[in-house]
Design a protein around this motif. Structure first.
Motif, short mmCIF file in Angstrom:
data_model
loop_
_atom_site.label_atom_id
_atom_site.label_comp_id
_atom_site.label_asym_id
_atom_site.label_seq_id
_atom_site.Cartn_x
_atom_site.Cartn_y
_atom_site.Cartn_z
N UNK A 1 -57.93 -16.80 -21.06
CA UNK A 1 -57.01 -17.76 -21.66
C UNK A 1 -55.56 -17.37 -21.40
N UNK A 2 -55.25 -16.06 -21.53
CA UNK A 2 -53.87 -15.61 -21.30
C UNK A 2 -53.40 -15.99 -19.90
N UNK A 3 -54.27 -15.83 -18.91
CA UNK A 3 -53.85 -16.05 -17.52
C UNK A 3 -53.94 -17.50 -17.08
N UNK A 4 -54.66 -18.34 -17.81
CA UNK A 4 -54.78 -19.74 -17.38
C UNK A 4 -54.07 -20.72 -18.30
N UNK A 5 -53.84 -20.34 -19.56
CA UNK A 5 -53.20 -21.28 -20.49
C UNK A 5 -51.71 -21.08 -20.65
N UNK A 6 -51.17 -20.02 -20.06
CA UNK A 6 -49.73 -19.82 -20.08
C UNK A 6 -49.26 -19.50 -18.66
N UNK A 7 -48.03 -19.84 -18.35
CA UNK A 7 -47.53 -19.61 -16.99
C UNK A 7 -47.00 -18.19 -16.83
N UNK A 8 -46.65 -17.85 -15.59
CA UNK A 8 -45.91 -16.63 -15.36
C UNK A 8 -46.74 -15.47 -14.86
N UNK A 9 -46.04 -14.35 -14.63
CA UNK A 9 -46.61 -13.17 -13.98
C UNK A 9 -46.34 -11.95 -14.86
N UNK A 10 -47.37 -11.23 -15.29
CA UNK A 10 -47.12 -9.97 -15.99
C UNK A 10 -46.44 -8.96 -15.07
N UNK A 11 -45.61 -8.13 -15.65
CA UNK A 11 -45.00 -6.99 -14.95
C UNK A 11 -45.46 -5.73 -15.64
#
Length: 886
Positions: free
Chosen positions: A481-491
């Motif tokens: 859910x974190x990676x598909x329901x919100x945009x952007x790239x973790x650093x």
């Protein structure tokens, strides 16, 4: 992967593409799998649903029109006096509704072009029950790839016209009045009246053909399985077909006459992949046949489409022409076949409930194609391509205009923009990360369960996550859910790395990587992190709540995101980066590639010195994996582009970059060797194109010599298009005229289309203008002209944009409807002139619906980023060059 302007311009021109991406339980998420509430802007009322369409069409190719008849079996679920269907550019002759009584009712028909609907209103409410709605209508045959469309092409026998359909997304409503939404599935019977000499192809095999007289025949096809409207297909033309049998399924390729031998590679790919997927999915391909149909021409929107049982592919992505095809073309044919055949399950058998979850189709097919290509062609070393695909997604995902993988689609215009790097490449990268997290066997078991449970139905993302979590016995719902329901790239930042007694302890923190919002408050992800010391074992953890630690066996250089399956960037401190640089040659090639791409992106964003990448590249051996040198060449070409306008600095850099690449090119040379691997063959073309773009006069002169010689030794198929492209890019007026004459005389559509597109990549602005003027004539072909304008934009974006806007009425006829909202931003988005930002906004305000301006805003964000790099990062590159004595 980044590419220099010449290589990119040639590659994209050959394809006709414009240069320009709180926790819930499983039960709670699964409840969302029901069809979504009706969205008034696009979705039909749910009080009437279809179960079967019986369609009869009679195309009149010469008149660009067709006659249609359809009888739709429907269920009225609650009393209503109006039945609403979707329809575009259809004219209704008569219609009647028949129920149990057998007495036809004649409705009043009202069209709403803006809503793309046709309403059938009756004098009194219809009781709930089953009915048959019969409609006679007339439709348009389009000249772009929307609905039923025509492509004119040259052959040895003269001019020909073939008909094809393209219904995604959503354009079945241009062919038949229908419930043109993915979660309103039905079965289809198709009958086609066509010229006797033509072949007629649809999703299912033909069951009957009869002579109608007057040179016409009628072809009836078997009833389709229950499917969405966008998967229906029809092609009519002078075709030929070759077939094979795989697990009881007839696998075929369909091409214009005389070209079926060129589709042998596609047929072999289909045979291998279909058998493999039958096993992988645990559900056998359910149709009796699977064709891949080759169409001349091109589209600004797509290169292939996964119609169930009848994939449509443009020739340049399906056929091997012995005169011009390269190993890259061969790889592309296999990859696209693997992608489209994956859709026969992920998309066709099980379909997203609404376009919000389009990524369930495209992201999975992207990942599956990479898996199949690596399995069947390990000699291509395509496992490294995962890094390039991830980079394509991250480039799009790092700007403010990005969107989640699961996105809100409210309008038809928004839907056209949903087919982007986030949907395809980020979707595929997230799947790769999650499969790596749970393990290959558990992932496959979950996918099999998902297929079996939802066959012929519709789903949302949570249905897939629930199936995988149950199979794996490992929690993935929150991560997914974190990676598909919100945009952007973790650093992921490596705050410290301490070695003690042969073990390195890493302290990690999670932020967010952006290109254009340095002060942004980071979102939070649960991030699966894998780390490895050089030569040691891999270990993993999940960084939660913004912090994490990891104990890694071994000391020295430690790679975070070892194996590069994670969708995040990694930021090392100075000491850690130095250790990696020292041991760089000891690392796996995929980690070398991932580190180099992270280093470049972090440097351009100002999170590390911009020169870090060049420091790493200095230590790369001439014998390094070809993919590493391919990346270096691409980055050097990119820096060259950023220095455009700063003549002195650019000349210094070009001399330095040529010095870096010459030893590698000297090793592989112009002429291929019998034992050249596929990566070496690809690197040869990259180096030649890059060196030409870096002002290497010897390379350009040799390209001109070979072009003039025009013999098999000078112009082998592996280099013919590249050499022609370099000559076109550096053309003077006389050379441009020569290329134009070649294009006019060429009879092979694929080569002819290439030549017209290459006319657009000349550096000379006057020649670019000639190409623009030519694009508005009938000469290049209706489906090729938009790509020709896009080719000019690769070199002269401001001129091409101004031209396209000034001739908007003509240009829009050359662009498929699904591409309208993103075509003009694509033309102008390559500009480095701040004035283009105002032009793009003014154009969008005047001509693009407010709901469909994401492509415009993304183009603007990328222009602003490009200007930022030129102003803030290139001075550091110049300073680094001076230190090197360059």
């Amino acid at each position: 992967m980044r590419r220099n302007l010449i290589t990119a311009a040639i590659t994209l021109a050959l394809c006709g593409i414009t240069l320009q991406a709180s926790a819930q339980s499983a039960a709670e998420l699964s409840r969302k799998a029901a069809p979504p509430a009706v969205r008034a802007t696009t979705q039909l009322p749910r009080n009437v649903v279809p179960s079967h369409y019986a369609i009869e069409v009679t195309p009149h190719a010469d008149k660009l029109a067709f006659d249609g008849k359809v009888t739709i079996d429907i269920d009225v679920l609650e009393p209503t006096s109006t039945i609403v269907l979707q329809a575009v550019n259809l004219t209704f002759a008569k219609s009647a509704l028949t129920g149990k009584s057998g007495k036809p009712l004649t409705p009043k028909v009202t069209l709403d072009p803006q809503a793309q609907t046709a309403s059938f209103t009756f004098d009194a409410p219809l009781p709930a029950g089953r009915y048959a709605l019969a409609i006679d209508y007339v439709g348009m045959i389009n000249t772009q790839a929307n609905g039923l469309f025509a492509i004119d092409y040259d052959s040895e026998d003269g001019k020909k016209r073939a008909l094809f359909t393209q219904f995604e997304a959503p354009d079945a409503r241009r062919f038949v009045p229908s419930w043109d939404e993915p979660n309103l599935k039905a079965t289809f019977d198709l009958t086609v009246n066509a010229p006797s000499a033509d072949m007629v192809v649809s999703n299912m095999p033909a069951t009957a053909t009869r002579d109608l007289g007057n040179g016409q025949k009628q072809v009836r096809f078997a009833t389709s399985p229950k499917m969405s409207t966008y998967l229906l297909f029809l092609a009519v033309g002078e075709f030929e077909r070759a077939t094979d049998m795989v697990d009881g399924t007839e696998v075929g390729v369909v091409t214009p006459k005389g070209k079926v031998a060129q589709a042998a590679g596609a047929l072999e790919a289909s045979r291998l992949v279909l058998k493999d997927y039958n096993d992988y999915f645990g559900v056998k391909y359910p149709l009796p046949k699977l064709d891949n149909v080759a169409a001349p021409g091109s589209s600004q929107f797509f290169s292939a489409m996964e119609n169930w049982g009848a994939i449509l592919s443009f020739e340049y992505i399906l056929l091997v022409d012995p005169k011009i095809s390269t190993i890259g073309n061969v790889q592309g044919i296999f990859s696209v076949a693997a992608h489209e055949i994956a859709h026969q399950w992920f998309g066709n058998l099980v379909t997203m409930s609404w376009w919000d979850d389009l990524w369930l189709n495209e992201g999975f097919a992207t990942w599956m194609a990479a898996r199949a290509t690596e399995k069947f062609h390990p000699e291509w070393n395509t496992r490294l391509d995962a890094v390039g695909g991830r980079e394509g997604a991250m480039s799009r995902d790092a700007v403010a205009t990005t969107h989640p993988v699961v996105q809100k689609v409210e309008t038809v215009e928004q839907l056209g923009q949903a087919f982007d790097a986030i949907t395809y490449q980020k979707g595929g990268a997230v799947i790769r990360m999650l499969e790596n997290y749970v393990g290959e066997d558990a992932w496959r078991e979950g996918v099999r369960a998902y297929m079996q449970k939802h066959a012929y139905g519709n789903t949302v993302s949570a249905d897939l996550w629930s199936a995988v979590q149950q199979a794996a016995g490992k929690p993935i719902l929150d991560i997914a859910r974190d990676f598909t329901n919100q945009p952007g790239i973790p650093l992921i930042t490596v705050d410290s790395a301490t070695c003690n007694a042969g073990t390195t302890t890493l302290q990690l923190s999670q932020g967010e990587f952006t290109k254009d919002r340095p002060g942004k408050t980071p979102l939070h992800w649960r991030v699966p992190v894998v780390a490895q010391a050089a030569g040691g074992a891999r270990v993993d953890t999940v960084v939660e709540g913004g912090k994490g630690s990891l104990q890694v066996p071994g000391c020295g250089a430690v790679v975070v995101n070892a194996g590069q399956a994670g969708y995040y960037r990694t930021l090392y401190g100075d000491a850690q980066f130095a250790a990696i640089g020292k041991d760089f040659a000891k690392l796996d090639a995929i980690d070398q590639l991932g580190i180099m791409n992270d280093t470049w992106a972090l440097g351009m964003a100002g999170l590390r010195p911009a020169s870090d990448y060049l420091d790493l590249a200095k230590g790369v051996s001439i014998d390094a994996d070809p993919a590493i040198w391919d990346d270096i060449a691409g980055t050097l070409g990119s820096i060259n582009g950023y220095l455009a306008g700063n003549d002195a600095a650019q000349k210094r850099f070009q001399a330095y970059a040529r010095g870096v690449l010459h030893p590698v090119f000297a090793k592989i040379g112009w002429n291929g060797k019998a034992d050249d691997s596929a990566p070496v063959q690809l690197l040869r073309t990259t180096l030649i194109g890059t060196l030409a773009g870096l002002g290497d006069e010897a390379i350009v002169a040799e390209a001109r010599r070979r072009f003039a010689a025009n013999d098999d030794a000078s112009m082998p198929p592996a280099l013919r298009s590249l050499i022609t492209g370099i000559v076109a890019n550096k053309a003077d007026a006389a050379t441009w005229d020569t290329l134009h004459a070649m294009a006019r005389a060429e009879k092979t559509p694929m080569i002819k289309n290439q030549l017209y597109n290459l006319l657009g990549i000349a550096e000379d602005q006057a020649l670019g203008q000639r190409a623009l003027d030519l694009a508005l004539t009938a000469e290049p072909g209706a489906t090729n002209s938009a790509g020709m304008i896009g080719a000019v934009a690769g070199q002269h974006p401001d001129m091409a944009f101004d031209f396209a806007v000034a001739h908007r009425a003509q240009v829009e006829k050359l662009v498929d409807a699904s591409s309208q909202a993103r075509y003009y931003p694509g033309i102008g988005g390559g500009s480095s002139d701040r004035a283009m930002i105002g032009k793009l906004r003014a154009f969008a305000d005047a001509h693009i619906p407010a709901s469909a301006r994401n492509a415009t805003e993304t183009a603007i964000a990328n222009i602003e980023y490009r200007l930022q790099v030129k102003q803030q990062r290139m001075p550091a590159i110049e300073a680094w060059l001076k230190k090197q004595g360059s």
